[in-house]
Design a protein around this motif. Structure first.
Motif, short mmCIF file in Angstrom:
data_model
loop_
_atom_site.label_atom_id
_atom_site.label_comp_id
_atom_site.label_asym_id
_atom_site.label_seq_id
_atom_site.Cartn_x
_atom_site.Cartn_y
_atom_site.Cartn_z
N LYS A 229 27.39 40.71 38.68
CA LYS A 229 28.33 41.81 38.48
C LYS A 229 29.67 41.40 39.06
O LYS A 229 29.75 40.90 40.18
CB LYS A 229 27.83 43.08 39.17
CG LYS A 229 28.68 44.29 38.88
CD LYS A 229 28.04 45.55 39.43
CE LYS A 229 28.87 46.75 39.01
NZ LYS A 229 28.24 48.00 39.44
N VAL A 230 30.74 41.60 38.30
CA VAL A 230 32.08 41.23 38.74
C VAL A 230 32.54 42.23 39.79
O VAL A 230 32.61 43.42 39.54
CB VAL A 230 33.07 41.20 37.55
CG1 VAL A 230 34.47 40.86 38.04
CG2 VAL A 230 32.61 40.22 36.49
N LYS A 231 32.84 41.71 40.98
CA LYS A 231 33.34 42.57 42.07
C LYS A 231 34.84 42.76 41.97
O LYS A 231 35.34 43.86 42.16
CB LYS A 231 32.97 41.98 43.43
CG LYS A 231 31.48 42.00 43.70
CD LYS A 231 31.18 41.38 45.03
CE LYS A 231 31.05 42.50 46.05
NZ LYS A 231 30.57 42.00 47.35
N LYS A 232 35.57 41.66 41.71
CA LYS A 232 37.00 41.76 41.49
C LYS A 232 37.52 40.51 40.81
O LYS A 232 36.94 39.43 40.93
CB LYS A 232 37.75 42.03 42.79
CG LYS A 232 37.72 40.94 43.81
CD LYS A 232 38.54 41.34 45.05
CE LYS A 232 38.23 40.46 46.22
NZ LYS A 232 39.00 40.79 47.40
N VAL A 233 38.63 40.67 40.10
CA VAL A 233 39.29 39.56 39.45
C VAL A 233 40.34 39.04 40.44
O VAL A 233 41.23 39.78 40.86
CB VAL A 233 39.95 39.99 38.12
CG1 VAL A 233 40.68 38.83 37.49
CG2 VAL A 233 38.89 40.55 37.17
N LEU A 234 40.21 37.76 40.82
CA LEU A 234 41.09 37.19 41.84
C LEU A 234 42.42 36.72 41.27
O LEU A 234 43.47 36.99 41.83
CB LEU A 234 40.39 36.04 42.56
CG LEU A 234 39.12 36.41 43.30
CD1 LEU A 234 38.46 35.17 43.88
CD2 LEU A 234 39.42 37.41 44.41
N SER A 235 42.37 35.99 40.19
CA SER A 235 43.58 35.49 39.54
C SER A 235 43.22 35.18 38.10
O SER A 235 42.08 35.38 37.68
CB SER A 235 44.10 34.24 40.26
OG SER A 235 43.16 33.20 40.15
N THR A 236 44.17 34.68 37.38
CA THR A 236 43.90 34.32 35.99
C THR A 236 42.85 33.23 35.95
O THR A 236 43.05 32.15 36.49
CB THR A 236 45.19 33.82 35.31
OG1 THR A 236 46.19 34.81 35.47
CG2 THR A 236 44.95 33.54 33.84
N GLY A 237 41.74 33.54 35.35
CA GLY A 237 40.69 32.54 35.19
C GLY A 237 39.66 32.47 36.29
O GLY A 237 38.71 31.72 36.19
N VAL A 238 39.80 33.27 37.37
CA VAL A 238 38.81 33.24 38.46
C VAL A 238 38.45 34.67 38.85
O VAL A 238 39.31 35.52 38.98
CB VAL A 238 39.35 32.48 39.69
CG1 VAL A 238 38.33 32.48 40.81
CG2 VAL A 238 39.74 31.05 39.34
N ALA A 239 37.14 34.89 39.05
CA ALA A 239 36.66 36.22 39.46
C ALA A 239 35.64 36.05 40.58
O ALA A 239 35.02 35.00 40.73
CB ALA A 239 36.03 36.95 38.29
N GLU A 240 35.48 37.11 41.36
CA GLU A 240 34.47 37.15 42.41
C GLU A 240 33.30 37.95 41.87
O GLU A 240 33.47 39.09 41.45
CB GLU A 240 35.06 37.81 43.65
CG GLU A 240 34.22 37.66 44.88
CD GLU A 240 34.95 38.20 46.10
OE1 GLU A 240 34.81 39.40 46.38
OE2 GLU A 240 35.66 37.42 46.75
N VAL A 241 32.12 37.33 41.87
CA VAL A 241 30.95 38.00 41.30
C VAL A 241 29.83 38.08 42.34
O VAL A 241 29.74 37.24 43.24
CB VAL A 241 30.42 37.25 40.04
CG1 VAL A 241 31.44 37.29 38.93
CG2 VAL A 241 30.03 35.83 40.34
#
Length: 139
Positions: A6-18
């Motif tokens: 589950k995606v917790k937050k989108v960090l930057s373009t092209g990277v997410a915290e899951v």
């Protein structure tokens, strides 16, 4: 290896915290663990950074893929390198005429040095922390 996350937050373009569900060998039956309880239920999710190719947003359930090549190569370094260097040290000591004790000592020194190599490789791998990729949005 593929897992649902589950995606917790989108960090930057092209990277997410899951958040990835941790999977245990004992299937969360702590009575089967040799240690008497592995404490996995205290922290059932593992938060990691993942490449966000499909553009998933916060709250999306996604399919995350990780390469097992890096894990297997690190396992080979951690388990095989100490054994190999110990044998090489023993053989070098034997060829140098150090006798049994000297050969064992040299093998032990190289065995110990292999752990320094493992620590250095671990630090290098941690610098390249993004090891997961979001391959598909499931919801």
């Amino acid at each position: 290896m593929t897992q649902t996350a589950k995606v917790k937050k989108v960090l930057s373009t092209g990277v997410a915290e899951v958040a990835v569900k941790r999977v245990s060998a004992c299937a969360h039956d702590c009575s089967k663990c040799a240690s008497g309880g592995c404490k996995m239920l205290d922290h059932p999710d593992l938060t990691v950074k993942a490449y966000n190719g499909p553009g998933a947003q916060t709250g999306d359930v996604v399919l995350v893929e990780s390469s097992s090549k890096r894990i297997l190569s690190m396992a080979a370094v951690v388990y095989l390198l100490p054994f190999f260097l110990m044998l090489v040290g023993y053989m070098i000591g034997s060829q140098m005429g150090l006798g049994e004790n000297g050969s064992v000592l040299l093998g032990g020194i190289l065995f110990s040095l292999s752990f320094l190599v493992s620590v250095a490789l671990n630090k290098r791998v941690q610098k390249n922390a993004v090891q997961f990729s979001i391959t598909r949005i499931l919801n």
